[in-house]
Design a protein around this motif. Sequence first.
Motif, mmCIF file in Angstrom:
data_model
loop_
_atom_site.group_PDB
_atom_site.id
_atom_site.type_symbol
_atom_site.label_atom_id
_atom_site.label_comp_id
_atom_site.label_asym_id
_atom_site.label_seq_id
_atom_site.Cartn_x
_atom_site.Cartn_y
_atom_site.Cartn_z
ATOM 1 N N CYS A 36 -4.964 -3.819 3.165
ATOM 2 C CA CYS A 36 -5.381 -2.614 2.439
ATOM 3 C C CYS A 36 -6.218 -1.667 3.293
ATOM 4 N N VAL A 40 -3.532 3.748 2.669
ATOM 5 C CA VAL A 40 -2.196 4.121 2.179
ATOM 6 C C VAL A 40 -1.300 2.899 2.015
ATOM 7 N N THR A 41 -1.719 1.761 2.539
ATOM 8 C CA THR A 41 -0.930 0.530 2.410
ATOM 9 C C THR A 41 -1.414 -0.358 1.255
ATOM 10 N N ILE A 42 -2.292 0.191 0.418
ATOM 11 C CA ILE A 42 -2.772 -0.598 -0.728
ATOM 12 C C ILE A 42 -1.609 -1.014 -1.622
ATOM 13 N N GLY A 43 -0.675 -0.095 -1.852
ATOM 14 C CA GLY A 43 0.483 -0.391 -2.708
ATOM 15 C C GLY A 43 1.342 -1.518 -2.179
ATOM 16 N N CYS A 46 -0.482 -4.787 -2.589
ATOM 17 C CA CYS A 46 -0.489 -5.280 -3.972
ATOM 18 C C CYS A 46 0.871 -5.849 -4.355
ATOM 19 N N GLY A 79 6.370 1.512 -0.907
ATOM 20 C CA GLY A 79 5.030 1.264 -1.434
ATOM 21 C C GLY A 79 4.036 2.322 -1.015
ATOM 22 N N THR A 83 1.910 4.740 -3.420
ATOM 23 C CA THR A 83 0.458 4.784 -3.227
ATOM 24 C C THR A 83 -0.029 6.225 -3.114
ATOM 25 N N CYS A 86 -0.394 7.821 -6.430
ATOM 26 C CA CYS A 86 -1.529 7.338 -7.235
ATOM 27 C C CYS A 86 -2.878 7.606 -6.574
ATOM 28 N N LEU A 87 -2.882 7.797 -5.258
ATOM 29 C CA LEU A 87 -4.133 7.830 -4.499
ATOM 30 C C LEU A 87 -5.094 8.948 -4.896
ATOM 31 N N PRO A 129 -0.342 1.939 -11.727
ATOM 32 C CA PRO A 129 -0.108 1.197 -10.478
ATOM 33 C C PRO A 129 -0.089 -0.311 -10.675
ATOM 34 N N PHE A 133 3.499 -1.729 -8.960
ATOM 35 C CA PHE A 133 3.613 -2.556 -7.757
ATOM 36 C C PHE A 133 4.163 -3.952 -8.040
#
Length: 204
Positions: A36, A40-43, A46, A79, A83, A86-87, A129, A133
Amino acid sequence: MSEFSNRLFDPNNDFFSFLGDLVDVVGLSILWLFCCLPVVTIGPACTALYHTVFRGLRQRQNGRYLRFLECFRENLKQGVVVTLVCLPAGLVFYFGLPALTALALKGDQMAELLFWCWQTLAVLLGTLPLTAFPLLGRFQFATRDLLRTTLQLCIRHFPSVFLLSLCANAAVQLSFAWYAFALFLPALTALLATFLLERIFSRY
């Protein structure tokens, strides 16, 4: 006595299996946190965490860490796109909440009212989200179809996804208050999500 000892120290017995699950809960949570870091790679992180927890912890499949990395890589591009959708809302809530919290603690009644409205809205928007995801981790979707299906599921099964969002919101706040919680709450929250979401996914 020999049979008892063999059973006691068998790496496949219930105790060692449970111990292994605990270790993996921490390991997967740390791996998720690491993935994470670029934000931007949180999605994709998850997505990979949900997929791995469902397949690895719920269905007892092997290769949990490799499964996480493979799922992360396979869903990275899509993803990241989801993200980025939603970010902006997440950043507004992240940077706005501390200011409202500080004012509410000082006794500002308007700030206190706004604080609870802010929290409620965060939980409501968090359903999207938290559904999107896991869907991405379990099924193949074009991005537009994924967003449309997510919205439909959130409306049709609002009590379940709202409960999940409440739990995730509590996990986030606990992790920010005491960083040690971040070592295991991500995977535990994903595990809870599998119980709430899989009974929904199984209907379709």
